[in-house]
Scaffold this motif. Structure first.
Motif, short mmCIF file in Angstrom:
data_model
loop_
_atom_site.label_atom_id
_atom_site.label_comp_id
_atom_site.label_asym_id
_atom_site.label_seq_id
_atom_site.Cartn_x
_atom_site.Cartn_y
_atom_site.Cartn_z
N ILE A 1 28.47 16.88 71.86
CA ILE A 1 27.05 17.25 71.84
C ILE A 1 26.32 16.50 70.73
CG2 ILE A 1 25.45 19.15 71.35
CD1 ILE A 1 27.46 21.03 72.71
N GLY A 2 27.04 16.16 69.67
CA GLY A 2 26.42 15.44 68.57
C GLY A 2 26.70 16.01 67.20
N TYR A 3 27.49 17.07 67.12
CA TYR A 3 27.84 17.65 65.82
C TYR A 3 28.80 16.75 65.05
CZ TYR A 3 25.89 22.34 66.66
OH TYR A 3 25.05 23.40 66.87
N LYS A 4 28.60 16.68 63.74
CA LYS A 4 29.60 16.08 62.86
C LYS A 4 30.56 17.19 62.44
CE LYS A 4 26.55 12.49 60.99
NZ LYS A 4 27.23 11.40 61.73
N LEU A 5 31.86 16.93 62.53
CA LEU A 5 32.87 17.91 62.16
C LEU A 5 33.36 17.64 60.76
CD1 LEU A 5 35.04 18.17 65.41
CD2 LEU A 5 32.94 19.41 64.81
N VAL A 6 33.28 18.65 59.91
CA VAL A 6 33.66 18.51 58.50
C VAL A 6 34.62 19.64 58.12
CG1 VAL A 6 32.83 18.42 56.12
CG2 VAL A 6 31.40 17.52 57.97
N VAL A 7 35.79 19.28 57.64
CA VAL A 7 36.71 20.28 57.10
C VAL A 7 36.46 20.39 55.60
CG1 VAL A 7 39.10 20.66 56.41
CG2 VAL A 7 38.56 20.23 58.79
N SER A 8 36.36 21.62 55.11
CA SER A 8 36.23 21.87 53.68
C SER A 8 37.28 22.90 53.29
CB SER A 8 34.83 22.39 53.34
OG SER A 8 34.67 22.51 51.96
N THR A 9 38.22 22.50 52.45
CA THR A 9 39.39 23.32 52.18
C THR A 9 39.81 23.26 50.72
OG1 THR A 9 41.74 23.61 52.77
CG2 THR A 9 40.88 21.37 52.82
N GLY A 10 40.60 24.23 50.31
CA GLY A 10 41.19 24.19 48.99
C GLY A 10 42.42 23.30 48.93
N ARG A 11 42.93 22.93 50.08
CA ARG A 11 44.10 22.06 50.13
C ARG A 11 43.74 20.65 49.64
NH1 ARG A 11 48.63 23.15 53.92
NH2 ARG A 11 48.44 25.30 54.69
N LEU A 12 44.79 19.86 49.41
CA LEU A 12 44.57 18.46 49.06
C LEU A 12 44.24 17.66 50.32
CD1 LEU A 12 46.03 19.51 46.46
CD2 LEU A 12 46.90 17.19 46.19
N GLU A 13 43.70 16.48 50.10
CA GLU A 13 43.17 15.69 51.20
C GLU A 13 44.23 15.32 52.24
OE1 GLU A 13 40.10 11.97 51.55
OE2 GLU A 13 41.78 11.80 50.17
N HIS A 14 45.46 15.10 51.80
CA HIS A 14 46.47 14.64 52.75
C HIS A 14 46.77 15.69 53.82
CE1 HIS A 14 49.04 17.00 50.13
NE2 HIS A 14 48.89 16.13 49.14
N ASP A 15 46.55 16.98 53.51
CA ASP A 15 46.75 18.00 54.53
C ASP A 15 45.67 17.95 55.60
OD1 ASP A 15 49.09 18.88 53.51
OD2 ASP A 15 48.36 20.79 52.75
N ILE A 16 44.46 17.55 55.21
CA ILE A 16 43.40 17.36 56.20
C ILE A 16 43.78 16.22 57.14
CG2 ILE A 16 40.96 16.84 56.58
CD1 ILE A 16 40.37 17.95 53.81
N TYR A 17 44.29 15.14 56.59
CA TYR A 17 44.73 14.02 57.43
C TYR A 17 45.77 14.47 58.44
CZ TYR A 17 42.54 10.74 54.14
OH TYR A 17 41.66 10.05 53.35
N TYR A 18 46.70 15.30 57.97
CA TYR A 18 47.79 15.75 58.85
C TYR A 18 47.23 16.52 60.04
CZ TYR A 18 52.05 18.05 60.43
OH TYR A 18 53.09 18.51 61.20
N ILE A 19 46.37 17.50 59.76
CA ILE A 19 45.78 18.30 60.83
C ILE A 19 44.95 17.43 61.76
CG2 ILE A 19 44.02 20.06 61.30
CD1 ILE A 19 46.62 21.32 60.60
N ASN A 20 44.18 16.54 61.19
CA ASN A 20 43.33 15.65 61.98
C ASN A 20 44.17 14.81 62.94
OD1 ASN A 20 40.79 14.39 62.64
ND2 ASN A 20 41.48 12.61 61.48
N ASN A 21 45.24 14.24 62.43
CA ASN A 21 46.07 13.37 63.26
C ASN A 21 46.90 14.16 64.27
OD1 ASN A 21 45.10 11.19 61.82
ND2 ASN A 21 46.84 11.12 60.42
N ARG A 22 47.44 15.29 63.84
CA ARG A 22 48.30 16.07 64.73
C ARG A 22 47.55 16.58 65.94
NH1 ARG A 22 51.88 21.46 63.10
NH2 ARG A 22 52.66 21.88 65.20
N TYR A 23 46.29 17.00 65.75
CA TYR A 23 45.52 17.59 66.84
C TYR A 23 44.41 16.68 67.36
CZ TYR A 23 48.02 21.82 65.58
OH TYR A 23 49.01 22.73 65.30
N ASP A 24 44.38 15.45 66.85
CA ASP A 24 43.40 14.45 67.30
C ASP A 24 41.98 15.01 67.27
OD1 ASP A 24 42.58 11.94 68.25
OD2 ASP A 24 42.65 12.60 70.34
N LEU A 25 41.60 15.57 66.12
CA LEU A 25 40.28 16.20 65.98
C LEU A 25 39.16 15.21 65.75
CD1 LEU A 25 41.22 19.30 63.79
CD2 LEU A 25 40.98 19.18 66.28
N LYS A 26 39.50 14.03 65.27
CA LYS A 26 38.49 13.01 64.96
C LYS A 26 37.42 13.54 64.01
CE LYS A 26 39.13 10.25 69.15
NZ LYS A 26 40.35 10.93 69.62
#
Length: 254
Positions: free
Chosen positions: A36-61
């Motif tokens: 639709i046009g939304y930008k998806l932003v994860v904001s977490t207390g985890r370190l950045e590499h965990d965001i990469y893992y979730i992004n890649n594992r589930y192909d969230l882009k």
């Protein structure tokens, strides 16, 4: 106007088994909003590499990664971090050692522990932890971002009150009933997302106190934690239910 959907990881997007809450339904809904046009932003207390893992594992882009509760931002492959003041951090560390709570230290890219974590504690996807007997050299010579303090709720509350009453350059904020983070004053998930998207319509989803700063600066906010939250626009049982409501609003032109 750009539309931004900012959401937390633990307890919001993923459960204690590191699985997507709502499964394929949640993944499909996120991709639909992105289309639709939304930008998806994860904001977490985890370190950045965990965001990469979730992004890649589930192909969230995912479009942007905000880690360590707003202290570290990856924007267009440029990393920005807001660090603890070294002198104040050393002083705080000496105080924390007088408590009987578990104390951890995060730098930009690593976690430092005195001892291994309990096996039941949520694990990093990429293990960046180091066992160090004393954090003073780490604080002195590395880019220290925050302290994580873990323990009983009433003891955590005492530490939070002490830090917020006696130190000017940091802020202590609860991230769960049993955890507290101490990071530079002025840093929050909300401030960071507004800094990244100053002229955008922000919608946020979270489950704990460290998400409230996003709620306060969002057009709409969705609390998906235990009980109810008067800081949020809506209270839902899960991120999946919240996403369905957002999509429904888009379809109805709201």
């Amino acid at each position: 106007m750009n539309k931004v959907l900012c959401f937390d990881l633990d307890g919001t997007l993923i459960n204690d088994k590191n699985e997507i809450i709502g499964g394929e339904g949640t993944i499909h809904a996120l991709k639909k909003l992105q289309n639709i046009g939304y930008k998806l932003v994860v904001s977490t207390g985890r370190l950045e590499h965990d965001i990469y893992y979730i992004n890649n594992r589930y192909d969230l882009k995912l479009n942007y990664a905000i880690s360590q509760n707003g202290a570290v931002i990856n924007k267009n492959k440029e990393l920005n971090a807001k660090l603890l003041d070294k002198d104040e951090a050393l002083n705080i560390y000496e105080y924390l050692k007088t408590t009987d709570l578990r104390v951890e230290l995060n730098t930009v890219s690593n976690r430092y522990w005195h001892t291994d974590r309990d096996p039941d504690f949520p694990k990093e996807y990429y293990d960046s932890s180091n066992i160090v007997h004393d954090f003073r050299n780490v604080i002195e010579y590395q880019p220290a971002v925050l302290f994580l303090v873990i323990g009983e709720s009433d003891k955590i509350k005492v530490v939070q009150e002490h830090i917020n009453s006696n130190y000017n350059k940091v802020k202590a904020i609860r991230t769960s009933d049993s955890s507290l983070e101490i990071l530079s004053e002025g840093i929050s998930k909300g401030n960071t997302v507004v800094e990244l998207f100053p002229n955008s319509e922000i919608i946020s989803i979270g489950d704990s106190e460290n998400d409230f700063s996003m709620f306060e600066l969002s057009k709409k906010s969705y609390y998906v934690g235990k009980g109810s939250c008067n800081k949020a626009t809506y209270n839902f049982s899960s991120i999946y239910e919240a996403l369905k409501q957002i999509i429904k609003g888009e379809e109805n032109g709201q």
